[in-house]
Write an enzyme that holds these catalytic residues in place. Structure first.
Site, mmCIF file in Angstrom:
data_model
loop_
_atom_site.group_PDB
_atom_site.id
_atom_site.type_symbol
_atom_site.label_atom_id
_atom_site.label_comp_id
_atom_site.label_asym_id
_atom_site.label_seq_id
_atom_site.Cartn_x
_atom_site.Cartn_y
_atom_site.Cartn_z
ATOM 1 N N THR A 72 0.824 -1.208 0.000
ATOM 2 C CA THR A 72 0.000 0.000 0.000
ATOM 3 C C THR A 72 0.860 1.260 0.000
ATOM 4 O O THR A 72 1.874 1.318 0.677
ATOM 5 C CB THR A 72 -0.927 -0.020 1.235
ATOM 6 O OG1 THR A 72 -1.785 -1.142 1.106
ATOM 7 C CG2 THR A 72 -1.758 1.244 1.343
ATOM 8 N N ASP A 111 -10.019 -1.383 3.412
ATOM 9 C CA ASP A 111 -10.248 -0.099 4.069
ATOM 10 C C ASP A 111 -9.791 1.094 3.240
ATOM 11 O O ASP A 111 -10.272 2.211 3.458
ATOM 12 C CB ASP A 111 -9.493 -0.074 5.404
ATOM 13 C CG ASP A 111 -7.990 -0.264 5.201
ATOM 14 O OD1 ASP A 111 -7.604 -1.172 4.431
ATOM 15 O OD2 ASP A 111 -7.210 0.498 5.793
ATOM 16 N N GLY A 118 -6.990 -4.406 6.722
ATOM 17 C CA GLY A 118 -8.115 -3.516 6.436
ATOM 18 C C GLY A 118 -9.400 -3.813 7.180
ATOM 19 O O GLY A 118 -10.144 -2.894 7.540
HETATM 20 N N1 ASP Z 1 -5.044 -1.953 4.050
HETATM 21 C C1 ASP Z 1 -4.956 -2.777 2.864
HETATM 22 C C2 ASP Z 1 -6.198 -3.659 2.798
HETATM 23 O O1 ASP Z 1 -6.623 -4.172 3.811
HETATM 24 C C3 ASP Z 1 -3.762 -3.643 2.806
HETATM 25 C C4 ASP Z 1 -2.456 -2.965 3.024
HETATM 26 O O2 ASP Z 1 -2.389 -1.915 3.645
HETATM 27 O O3 ASP Z 1 -1.431 -3.513 2.576
HETATM 28 O O4 ASP Z 1 -6.693 -3.868 1.728
#
Ligand code: ASP
Length: 206
Positions: free
Chosen positions: A71, A102, A125
């Site tokens: 991310t 999220d 998330g």
């Molecule tokens: N927050 C992201 C998700 O849950 C994943 C990540 O931050 O790598 O889709």
């Protein structure tokens, strides 16, 4: 699946549509209408992510640590005093088809309002959605008078950690105060101010 820059598309949703969120095929159709050139879906396939997917599908291998690395988020305060946040992600490795994380959910992994703060998150998330992390940090700043750092630590190292939600956030407030806080061993992060002072760190004690 075919939009090279989802954040560029998100910007168009904000600027030229009456909506806040578009998803799936409707979003792709809107992208084409706006003249964004589609890319083949294989454009998004990289060797490293394929290896990580294979490892995640192999039940014997732990995958979550790797999945934290996909991310990219940014928060900014501009000269006019406007706050902005953006989050781009491939989501959790080996997630179920159709799962929404999220990052695109305003108030969970991404939030910005000029009177409190801008937040972009990375991590597991499902927990960030349950705890409405980004909005909760801003609400604490707005309603309780907590500093950004106090609010962010209370949410990320307190409530979120207690729920078992691994991850972290970057955030900035209207005065330019920053929080780059996480409850994992590390989080790739950096900042730059108007004088060009740069900070870059990965682990906790830098
Ligand atoms: N927050 C992201 C998700 O849950 C994943 C990540 O931050 O790598 O889709």
């Amino acid at each position: 699946r075919h939009v090279k820059s989802p954040i560029g598309l998100a910007r168009l949703v904000m600027d030229v549509s009456p909506h806040v969120m578009l998803s799936g095929q409707g979003a792709e159709e809107f992208a084409l209408e706006q003249g964004l050139e589609p890319v083949a879906n294989r454009y998004f396939v990289t060797e490293r992510r394929q290896r990580e997917l294979a490892a995640a599908l192999d039940a014997s291998a732990g995958s979550f640590r790797e999945s934290l690395m996909g991310t990219v988020g940014a928060v900014a305060l501009d000269a006019a005093g406007d706050l902005a946040a953006a989050t781009s992600t491939g989501g959790m490795t080996a997630k179920r088809w159709g799962r929404v994380g999220d990052s695109p959910v305003i108030g969970a992994g991404t939030y910005a309002a000029n009177d409190c703060c801008a937040v972009s998150a990375t991590g597991h998330g499902e927990y960030f959605i349950r705890a409405a992390v980004a909005r909760d940090i801003c609400a604490r700043v707005q309603y309780t008078g907590a500093s950004l750092a106090e609010a962010a630590d209370a949410v990320v190292k307190g409530q979120l950690a207690e729920m078992g939600g691994e991850g972290g956030i970057i955030a900035i407030d209207p005065a330019g105060n920053l929080s780059l806080t996480f409850n994992t061993a590390g989080m790739y992060r950096a900042s730059i101010d108007t004088r060009g002072r740069v900070y870059v760190a990965i682990f906790g004690d830098e």
